[in-house]
Scaffold this motif. Structure first.
Motif, PDB file in Angstrom:
ATOM      1  N   GLY A  77       0.907  -1.298   0.027  1.00  0.00           N
ATOM      2  CA  GLY A  77      -0.111   0.003   0.024  1.00  0.00           C
ATOM      3  C   GLY A  77       1.074   1.259   0.038  1.00  0.00           C
ATOM      4  N   LYS A  78       2.015   1.060  -0.070  1.00  0.00           N
ATOM      5  CA  LYS A  78       2.900   2.275  -0.063  1.00  0.00           C
ATOM      6  C   LYS A  78       3.962   2.508  -1.260  1.00  0.00           C
ATOM      7  CE  LYS A  78       3.042   2.425   5.025  1.00  0.00           C
ATOM      8  NZ  LYS A  78       3.927   2.557   6.190  1.00  0.00           N
ATOM      9  N   PRO A  79       4.122   3.555  -1.900  1.00  0.00           N
ATOM     10  CA  PRO A  79       5.128   3.799  -2.864  1.00  0.00           C
ATOM     11  C   PRO A  79       6.478   3.444  -2.745  1.00  0.00           C
ATOM     12  CG  PRO A  79       4.350   5.920  -2.047  1.00  0.00           C
ATOM     13  CD  PRO A  79       3.505   4.837  -1.277  1.00  0.00           C
ATOM     14  N   MET A  80       7.139   2.738  -3.432  1.00  0.00           N
ATOM     15  CA  MET A  80       8.599   2.316  -3.108  1.00  0.00           C
ATOM     16  C   MET A  80       9.322   2.615  -4.467  1.00  0.00           C
ATOM     17  SD  MET A  80       7.905   0.818  -0.211  1.00  0.00           S
ATOM     18  CE  MET A  80       9.504  -0.308  -0.016  1.00  0.00           C
ATOM     19  N   LEU A  81      10.548   2.831  -4.112  1.00  0.00           N
ATOM     20  CA  LEU A  81      11.498   3.088  -5.285  1.00  0.00           C
ATOM     21  C   LEU A  81      12.415   1.580  -5.267  1.00  0.00           C
ATOM     22  CD1 LEU A  81      13.089   6.445  -4.713  1.00  0.00           C
ATOM     23  CD2 LEU A  81      11.453   5.707  -6.582  1.00  0.00           C
ATOM     24  N   ALA A  82      12.493   1.234  -6.645  1.00  0.00           N
ATOM     25  CA  ALA A  82      13.507  -0.185  -6.587  1.00  0.00           C
ATOM     26  C   ALA A  82      14.464  -0.013  -7.866  1.00  0.00           C
ATOM     27  CB  ALA A  82      12.417  -1.048  -7.031  1.00  0.00           C
ATOM     28  N   THR A  83      15.753  -0.528  -7.556  1.00  0.00           N
ATOM     29  CA  THR A  83      16.869  -0.539  -8.758  1.00  0.00           C
ATOM     30  C   THR A  83      17.402  -1.835  -8.361  1.00  0.00           C
ATOM     31  OG1 THR A  83      17.268   1.660  -8.224  1.00  0.00           O
ATOM     32  CG2 THR A  83      19.084   0.281  -9.147  1.00  0.00           C
ATOM     33  N   THR A  84      17.221  -2.279  -9.491  1.00  0.00           N
ATOM     34  CA  THR A  84      17.805  -3.886  -9.953  1.00  0.00           C
ATOM     35  C   THR A  84      19.117  -3.766 -10.751  1.00  0.00           C
ATOM     36  OG1 THR A  84      15.838  -4.934  -9.925  1.00  0.00           O
ATOM     37  CG2 THR A  84      17.762  -5.891 -10.860  1.00  0.00           C
ATOM     38  N   VAL A  85      20.390  -4.140 -10.271  1.00  0.00           N
ATOM     39  CA  VAL A  85      21.831  -4.090 -10.862  1.00  0.00           C
ATOM     40  C   VAL A  85      21.988  -5.832 -11.044  1.00  0.00           C
ATOM     41  CG1 VAL A  85      23.967  -3.981 -10.840  1.00  0.00           C
ATOM     42  CG2 VAL A  85      22.419  -2.183  -9.751  1.00  0.00           C
ATOM     43  N   ALA A  86      22.079  -5.997 -12.475  1.00  0.00           N
ATOM     44  CA  ALA A  86      22.483  -7.475 -13.014  1.00  0.00           C
ATOM     45  C   ALA A  86      23.702  -7.531 -13.570  1.00  0.00           C
ATOM     46  CB  ALA A  86      21.460  -7.802 -14.139  1.00  0.00           C
ATOM     47  N   ALA A  87      24.258  -8.774 -13.363  1.00  0.00           N
ATOM     48  CA  ALA A  87      25.751  -9.136 -13.986  1.00  0.00           C
ATOM     49  C   ALA A  87      25.604 -10.425 -14.187  1.00  0.00           C
ATOM     50  CB  ALA A  87      26.845  -8.420 -13.284  1.00  0.00           C
ATOM     51  N   ALA A  88      26.672 -10.979 -15.202  1.00  0.00           N
ATOM     52  CA  ALA A  88      26.857 -12.256 -15.636  1.00  0.00           C
ATOM     53  C   ALA A  88      28.271 -12.654 -16.118  1.00  0.00           C
ATOM     54  CB  ALA A  88      25.714 -12.550 -16.664  1.00  0.00           C
ATOM     55  N   SER A  89      28.607 -13.888 -15.410  1.00  0.00           N
ATOM     56  CA  SER A  89      29.992 -14.351 -16.010  1.00  0.00           C
ATOM     57  C   SER A  89      30.053 -15.662 -15.993  1.00  0.00           C
ATOM     58  CB  SER A  89      30.986 -14.014 -14.877  1.00  0.00           C
ATOM     59  OG  SER A  89      32.214 -14.289 -15.086  1.00  0.00           O
ATOM     60  N   GLY A  90      30.540 -16.353 -16.761  1.00  0.00           N
ATOM     61  CA  GLY A  90      30.792 -17.838 -17.063  1.00  0.00           C
ATOM     62  C   GLY A  90      29.189 -18.648 -16.963  1.00  0.00           C
ATOM     63  N   THR A  91      28.741 -19.305 -16.124  1.00  0.00           N
ATOM     64  CA  THR A  91      27.714 -19.891 -15.970  1.00  0.00           C
ATOM     65  C   THR A  91      26.901 -19.305 -14.905  1.00  0.00           C
ATOM     66  OG1 THR A  91      28.466 -21.536 -14.817  1.00  0.00           O
ATOM     67  CG2 THR A  91      28.589 -21.974 -16.932  1.00  0.00           C
ATOM     68  N   GLN A  92      27.071 -18.221 -14.503  1.00  0.00           N
ATOM     69  CA  GLN A  92      26.366 -17.468 -13.175  1.00  0.00           C
ATOM     70  C   GLN A  92      25.821 -16.239 -13.547  1.00  0.00           C
ATOM     71  OE1 GLN A  92      25.785 -19.288 -10.151  1.00  0.00           O
ATOM     72  NE2 GLN A  92      26.519 -21.079 -10.941  1.00  0.00           N
ATOM     73  N   SER A  93      24.853 -15.761 -12.961  1.00  0.00           N
ATOM     74  CA  SER A  93      24.094 -14.526 -12.798  1.00  0.00           C
ATOM     75  C   SER A  93      24.054 -14.174 -11.645  1.00  0.00           C
ATOM     76  CB  SER A  93      22.784 -14.434 -13.969  1.00  0.00           C
ATOM     77  OG  SER A  93      21.868 -15.083 -13.330  1.00  0.00           O
ATOM     78  N   ALA A  94      24.174 -12.621 -11.664  1.00  0.00           N
ATOM     79  CA  ALA A  94      24.102 -12.307 -10.114  1.00  0.00           C
ATOM     80  C   ALA A  94      23.094 -10.961 -10.434  1.00  0.00           C
ATOM     81  CB  ALA A  94      25.472 -11.584  -9.682  1.00  0.00           C
ATOM     82  N   VAL A  95      22.180 -10.845  -9.608  1.00  0.00           N
ATOM     83  CA  VAL A  95      21.062  -9.979  -9.523  1.00  0.00           C
ATOM     84  C   VAL A  95      20.898  -9.262  -8.148  1.00  0.00           C
ATOM     85  CG1 VAL A  95      18.605  -9.319  -9.947  1.00  0.00           C
ATOM     86  CG2 VAL A  95      19.809 -11.110 -11.301  1.00  0.00           C
ATOM     87  N   VAL A  96      21.220  -7.975  -8.097  1.00  0.00           N
ATOM     88  CA  VAL A  96      20.984  -7.407  -6.644  1.00  0.00           C
ATOM     89  C   VAL A  96      20.005  -6.349  -6.773  1.00  0.00           C
ATOM     90  CG1 VAL A  96      22.225  -5.951  -4.895  1.00  0.00           C
ATOM     91  CG2 VAL A  96      23.393  -7.677  -6.181  1.00  0.00           C
ATOM     92  N   THR A  97      18.884  -6.435  -5.630  1.00  0.00           N
ATOM     93  CA  THR A  97      17.791  -5.281  -5.786  1.00  0.00           C
ATOM     94  C   THR A  97      17.695  -4.694  -4.806  1.00  0.00           C
ATOM     95  OG1 THR A  97      16.658  -6.947  -7.302  1.00  0.00           O
ATOM     96  CG2 THR A  97      15.313  -5.119  -6.115  1.00  0.00           C
ATOM     97  N   VAL A  98      17.761  -3.173  -4.976  1.00  0.00           N
ATOM     98  CA  VAL A  98      17.622  -2.183  -3.857  1.00  0.00           C
ATOM     99  C   VAL A  98      16.218  -1.571  -3.549  1.00  0.00           C
ATOM    100  CG1 VAL A  98      18.319   0.010  -2.860  1.00  0.00           C
ATOM    101  CG2 VAL A  98      19.949  -1.755  -3.733  1.00  0.00           C
ATOM    102  N   ILE A  99      15.310  -1.714  -2.596  1.00  0.00           N
ATOM    103  CA  ILE A  99      14.187  -1.306  -2.490  1.00  0.00           C
ATOM    104  C   ILE A  99      13.996  -0.346  -1.372  1.00  0.00           C
ATOM    105  CG2 ILE A  99      11.591  -1.924  -2.330  1.00  0.00           C
ATOM    106  CD1 ILE A  99      12.186  -4.517  -3.656  1.00  0.00           C
ATOM    107  N   THR A 100      13.406   0.938  -1.324  1.00  0.00           N
ATOM    108  CA  THR A 100      13.297   1.802  -0.405  1.00  0.00           C
ATOM    109  C   THR A 100      11.986   2.520  -0.476  1.00  0.00           C
ATOM    110  OG1 THR A 100      14.287   3.603  -1.481  1.00  0.00           O
ATOM    111  CG2 THR A 100      15.753   2.160  -0.060  1.00  0.00           C
ATOM    112  N   ASN A 101      11.425   3.334   0.590  1.00  0.00           N
ATOM    113  CA  ASN A 101      10.214   4.232   0.603  1.00  0.00           C
ATOM    114  C   ASN A 101      10.492   5.075  -0.307  1.00  0.00           C
ATOM    115  OD1 ASN A 101       8.687   2.625   2.276  1.00  0.00           O
ATOM    116  ND2 ASN A 101       8.450   4.361   3.491  1.00  0.00           N
ATOM    117  N   ALA A 102       9.622   5.433  -1.096  1.00  0.00           N
ATOM    118  CA  ALA A 102       9.653   6.613  -2.324  1.00  0.00           C
ATOM    119  C   ALA A 102      10.050   8.119  -1.719  1.00  0.00           C
ATOM    120  CB  ALA A 102       8.384   6.538  -3.202  1.00  0.00           C
ATOM    121  N   ASP A 103       9.842   8.323  -0.314  1.00  0.00           N
ATOM    122  CA  ASP A 103       9.940   9.311   0.316  1.00  0.00           C
ATOM    123  C   ASP A 103      11.519   9.615   0.814  1.00  0.00           C
ATOM    124  OD1 ASP A 103       9.970   7.673   2.326  1.00  0.00           O
ATOM    125  OD2 ASP A 103       8.659   8.494   3.507  1.00  0.00           O
TER     126      ASP A 103
END
Length: 206
Positions: free
Chosen positions: A165-191
Motif C-alpha cells: 500500500g506504499k510507494p517504493m523505489l526499486a533499483t535492480t543491478v544485474a551481471a553475468a560471468s561464466g555460467t552464473q548471473s548475479a542480481v541485486v535489488t535495492v528497494i526503499t520508501n519513495a519518500d
C-alpha cells in the motif's frame, strides 16, 4: 552463421533470453513478501550494533557492500529457487524502510563474456516483467549500462511501484560471468530518494 551452441545467432539469443527471464522470474518473485512486510512494518529504532558486511558474487568479480544497520533475514530461500541452484539473502533495515536483496542464479548456458549484452538484456527483461506482474502501479524510471574497471558489465534498471500500500523505489543491478548471473535489488520508501541513491551506490560503486 552458427555459434558455439551450433544454433543460428537469432535463435540462440531468443533461447538465452527466455531461459534468463524464466529463471529470474522466480528469483524476483521471492522479493514480494519481504518487500510488502517491510513497507507495512512500523518504524524501528536504529541499531548501531549492526556492522557493515560485504557480499561476494560471481567468484569475487562483484562485491556488494551491505551498510551498517542492515540485518540478514534468517528466512530460508524458497525451495523452488534452491532447486534451481540459486543462492542469496535478503538484508533489511526496518528503521529506514529499506531492503537489499542479493541472488546468484546459474545460467542454462555460459555467457560469451563478462559483458554479454544478450544476457544482461534478458536479466532486466525478466526483472521488469516480474515486477510489473507482482506489484501495483509499476513504472520504469530508467536504465543504464556500467562497465567496471575489471571489464564486468552491469545493467541497472530503476523503477517505482506500490508494495504494502506504499510507494517504493526499486533499483535492480544485474551481471553475468561464466555460467552464473548475479542480481541485486535495492528497494526503499519513495519518500527517501537520497537514501535510495546512496544504497544503490554501494552496489554499483558509481
Amino acid at each position: 552463421m552458427l555459434n558455439k551452441w551450433n544454433l543460428p545467432s537469432a535463435t540462440n539469443r531468443l533461447m538465452k533470453q527466455a531461459a534468463l527471464s524464466l529463471t529470474l522470474g522466480l528469483a524476483v518473485s521471492m522479493t514480494v513478501g519481504v518487500t510488502a512486510a517491510l513497507a507495512a512494518s512500523p518504524p524501528a529504532e536504529a541499531q548501531s550494533s549492526y556492522t557493515a558486511q560485504q557480499v561476494s558474487m560471481l567468484g569475487g568479480k562483484l562485491s556488494v557492500n551491505v551498510p551498517a544497520g542492515f540485518v540478514k533475514d534468517p528466512t530460508p530461500i524458497d525451495p523452488r529457487a534452491t532447486a534451481l541452484g540459486m543462492t542469496g539473502a535478503n538484508y533489511l533495515n526496518k528503521a529506514e524502510k529499506s531492503v537489499l536483496i542479493t541472488g546468484q542464479v546459474p545460467l542454462a548456458t555460459a555467457v560469451d563474456s563478462d559483458n554479454d549484452e544478450t544476457a544482461l538484456n534478458g536479466l532486466l527483461t525478466g526483472t521488469a516483467l516480474q515486477q510489473r506482474t507482482d506489484y501495483q502501479d509499476y513504472k520504469k524510471l530508467g536504465e543504464k549500462s556500467i562497465v567496471k574497471a575489471s571489464g564486468l558489465g552491469l545493467r541497472q534498471l530503476d523503477a517505482s511501484f506500490i508494495a504494502g500500500g506504499k510507494p517504493m523505489l526499486a533499483t535492480t543491478v544485474a551481471a553475468a560471468s561464466g555460467t552464473q548471473s548475479a542480481v541485486v535489488t535495492v528497494i526503499t520508501n519513495a519518500d527517501n530518494p537520497k537514501g535510495h541513491a546512496a544504497l544503490v551506490k554501494t552496489v554499483t560503486g558509481e
